[in-house]
Design an enzyme around this catalytic site. Structure first.
Site: not given
Ligand code: PLP
Length: 371
Positions: A200-201, A325
């Protein structure tokens, strides 16, 4: 200082109408959805309303949507669940997936002795779909894990085409759709995906809540053990308020999609044009005609711009260039390294939202010209 925020692929600011909805819901739906009394039932009902709403927006069925804590959990559940429950012995993926996929795929190889193949790609990260076809054997059930929109490059995968190849070869298809949910008129009924995920974010909703889409008829085991929530697919008390926020954020994103899509498109075109015309030795990393919210600019490395991303931050502009890092130095991502561009160029990933303006883009370009 209020920063010019151009890092919307990392996360987006919550939409005020989502905050308002969640705020009101917090007082009303505090019950545990598993409780049998009316306070619990009210929370359970609103979760089911949200599920129906999300399903309708994505043109899926409510039974195909499972709420989770976000995309990472959804990805772990799908890939490990598919390996354990569907007899997957071969995963086909690429080296430019998000770490959530890359690491889980590596784990499958280590833990379950799954054979892993990677699809090759060209200098801008376009995947060679002929390799996919060649890698898929007729007599095995493989799992193809390829993301829809690359979070660093913006490259878009032709979902329908990949789904067709998978169907023809009887492979399961999981696409990490995190970056594209809410940015297209997604139609899960039509694109033949078996699994997809959302967080959602990434579309102006709250953090810590997401969903997985699992096509009807496919049964996989859950990732974590515990209670029977989410029809036994995701143990643990539901994040009711987050789920309400997710549904509201998705509703707003998709209802207002055409206005924002055109607007953001224009911002990106303006950025692209100015960079091409005014910073002649910069390049675009990835497919600059990909997702309309992302443009990754490769700034040529020179002696005085090693700290470019930090300098932009000090000047009030938030972009992404890799991950920091422990010493504070930026690590070039596996994606940029895989493209073979990390020696000569500093990646400046600009990711846009409906809240950005032309003026902000101009400020960024004016600053980049100094480096
Ligand atoms: N997959 C993609 C393409 C993403 O951009 C992200 C987050 O940056 C994720 C997976 C993981 O999402 P979350 O950190 O909300 O679990």
């Amino acid at each position: 200082m209020i920063q010019i925020y151009l890092d919307n692929a990392a996360t987006t600011s919550p939409e005020p109408r989502v905050i308002q909805t969640m705020h009101e819901a917090m007082l009303q739906y505090f019950g545990n959805p598993s409780s049998i009394h009316q306070t619990g039932a009210a929370a359970r009902d609103i979760i089911e309303d949200s599920r129906r709403q999300v399903a309708k927006l994505l043109k899926a069925e409510p039974s195909e949507i499972f709420f989770t804590s976000g995309a990472t959990e959804s990805i772990n559940t799908i890939i490990e669940g598919a390996v354990k429950s569907l007899g997957i012995k071969h995963i086909i993926s690429s080296e430019i997936e998000h770490p959530a996929v890359v690491e889980v795929v590596k784990k499958m190889k280590l833990l379950y002795d799954v054979h892993v193949s990677y699809i090759d790609f060209d200098e801008i990260g376009t995947l060679n779909l002929k390799t996919l076809r060649d890698l898929l054997q007729d007599k095995e059930h493989a799992l193809v894990c390829l993301m829809h929109a690359n979070n660093e490059l913006g490259n878009l995968l032709p979902l329908k085409k990949v789904a067709e190849i998978c169907k023809e070869k009887k492979a399961y298809f999981f696409s990490d759709t995190v970056q594209s949910i809410g940015k297209f008129d997604n139609d899960f009924s039509n694109c033949q995906l078996d699994f997809a995920v959302g967080s959602a974010h990434k579309f102006h909703g709250p953090k810590g809540v997401g969903f997985m889409f699992i096509r009807k008829g496919i049964n996989i085991s859950p990732y974590q053990n515990g209670g029977p929530q989410e029809r036994n697919m995701r143990a643990g008390t539901e994040n009711t308020i987050g789920i309400i926020g997710l549904a509201k954020a998705l509703e707003i994103s998709l209802q207002e999609l055409h206005v924002h899509c055109d607007y953001i498109h224009n911002l990106k075109s303006h950025l692209k044009k100015r960079i091409s015309e005014e910073i002649s030795d910069a390049i675009f990393l990835g497919d600059s005609d990909g997702l309309y919210t992302i443009l990754n600019i490769g700034m040529p490395k020179v002696s005085h711009n090693k700290m470019l991303i930090f300098n932009l931050d000090v000047e009030g502009i938030a972009v992404s260039g890799g991950s920091a890092c422990s010493s504070g130095v930026l690590n070039v991502s596996h994606v940029i390294r895989a493209l073979g561009k990390s020696e000569q160029y500093i990646p400046v990933r600009v990711s846009l939202s409906k809240n950005n303006t032309i003026d902000e883009i101009d400020k960024l370009v004016d600053l980049l010209k100094k480096y």
